[in-house]
Design an enzyme around this catalytic site. Structure first.
Site, short mmCIF file in Angstrom:
data_model
loop_
_atom_site.label_atom_id
_atom_site.label_comp_id
_atom_site.label_asym_id
_atom_site.label_seq_id
_atom_site.Cartn_x
_atom_site.Cartn_y
_atom_site.Cartn_z
N GLY A 1 0.85 -1.18 0.00
CA GLY A 1 0.00 0.00 0.00
C GLY A 1 0.89 1.23 0.00
O GLY A 1 2.04 1.18 0.43
N CYS B 1 6.43 -0.08 7.56
CA CYS B 1 6.03 1.05 6.72
C CYS B 1 7.19 1.45 5.81
O CYS B 1 8.34 1.50 6.26
CB CYS B 1 5.64 2.23 7.62
SG CYS B 1 5.12 3.69 6.73
N LEU B 2 6.88 1.74 4.56
CA LEU B 2 7.91 2.17 3.62
C LEU B 2 8.56 3.48 4.07
O LEU B 2 9.70 3.76 3.69
CB LEU B 2 7.30 2.34 2.22
CG LEU B 2 6.75 1.08 1.58
CD1 LEU B 2 6.05 1.41 0.26
CD2 LEU B 2 7.83 0.05 1.39
N HIS C 1 -3.92 1.49 7.87
CA HIS C 1 -2.57 2.06 7.82
C HIS C 1 -2.51 3.22 6.82
O HIS C 1 -2.00 4.30 7.15
CB HIS C 1 -1.59 0.94 7.41
CG HIS C 1 -0.17 1.35 7.33
ND1 HIS C 1 0.76 0.99 8.29
CD2 HIS C 1 0.51 2.07 6.40
CE1 HIS C 1 1.94 1.49 7.94
NE2 HIS C 1 1.82 2.14 6.80
N GLU C 2 -3.04 3.02 5.62
CA GLU C 2 -2.98 4.06 4.59
C GLU C 2 -3.89 5.25 4.93
O GLU C 2 -3.51 6.40 4.69
CB GLU C 2 -3.31 3.49 3.20
CG GLU C 2 -2.40 2.36 2.74
CD GLU C 2 -0.92 2.66 2.83
OE1 GLU C 2 -0.51 3.82 2.72
OE2 GLU C 2 -0.14 1.70 3.02
N GLN D 1 3.32 9.81 0.98
CA GLN D 1 4.58 9.05 1.08
C GLN D 1 5.49 9.33 -0.11
O GLN D 1 6.67 8.99 -0.06
CB GLN D 1 4.30 7.56 1.20
CG GLN D 1 3.71 7.18 2.55
CD GLN D 1 3.56 5.70 2.67
OE1 GLN D 1 2.55 5.13 2.25
NE2 GLN D 1 4.57 5.06 3.24
N HIS E 1 -2.08 7.40 7.29
CA HIS E 1 -1.11 8.26 6.59
C HIS E 1 -1.78 9.56 6.12
O HIS E 1 -1.21 10.64 6.27
CB HIS E 1 -0.52 7.56 5.36
CG HIS E 1 0.71 6.77 5.63
ND1 HIS E 1 1.87 7.33 6.11
CD2 HIS E 1 0.97 5.46 5.47
CE1 HIS E 1 2.79 6.41 6.25
NE2 HIS E 1 2.26 5.24 5.86
#
Length: 184
Positions: A55, A106-107, A148-149, A60, A152
């Site tokens: 995702g 997380c990226l 999660h997204e 991000q 963000h």
């Protein structure tokens, strides 16, 4: 992917890391469902795949708009792929909620993971890239991805949901990893 970071369906953009201001403030509502949004979504998919994520939220890659993409398995291990613009997250009520404690990463905080309980079911309402309304139900990892997204897009990283001591230790480990990866 070519030497400029372009794929057949988008350009790979650099991922923003914890501490970048764009990750720590709520994103703006999308008002134009146009070619610029379509290009952003293609770039988001290309960037997510290049980083080997499941995702990715627009902030991000430095774009403070309420958009996320996903390619993530649900509880049956079937991969679900999509984009949600201006998402609204719906979770089960407290009495109907089953928490799943799973290690999350997380990226934007590479190399770090932490156990974080989240509901195992989520429904996301929003729009597709053309502006058509959509509703997607997520179970298992897909439900976690939606949460999660969406976090963000609100300016919240998963580490912000950790107990203070665990968050501090994770950030210290992240900083240490950065120092060890930087040539002297």
């Amino acid at each position: 992917m070519d030497e400029l970071g372009q794929t057949a369906e988008g350009t790979v953009r650099p991922i923003c890391f914890v501490g970048d201001p764009v990750l720590h403030r709520p994103c703006e509502t999308v008002t134009a469902f146009d070619d610029e949004l379509a290009t952003l979504v293609q770039d988001m998919f290309a960037s997510m795949y290049a980083a080997r994520g499941v995702g990715l939220a627009a902030n991000q890659i430095g774009v403070a708009l309420r958009v996320f993409v996903y390619d993530c398995p649900d509880e049956t291990e079937e991969h679900q792929v999509g984009v949600v613009v201006n998402p609204t997250l719906q979770l089960p009520g407290i009495g109907d909620r089953r928490l799943e404690d799973y290690e999350e990463g997380c990226l934007s905080v590479p190399g770090q993971r932490a156990s974080l309980p989240r509901p195992d079911h989520a429904v996301i309402h929003g729009f597709d890239v053309t502006g058509a309304p959509i509703t997607v139900e997520g179970t298992g990892l897909l439900a976690r991805c939606f949460q999660h997204e969406t976090d963000h897009l609100e300016g919240t990283l998963y580490i912000d949901r950790l107990p203070a001591k665990r968050r501090k230790a994770l950030l210290a480990a992240y900083e240490e990893e950065l120092r060890s990866d930087t040539p002297a």
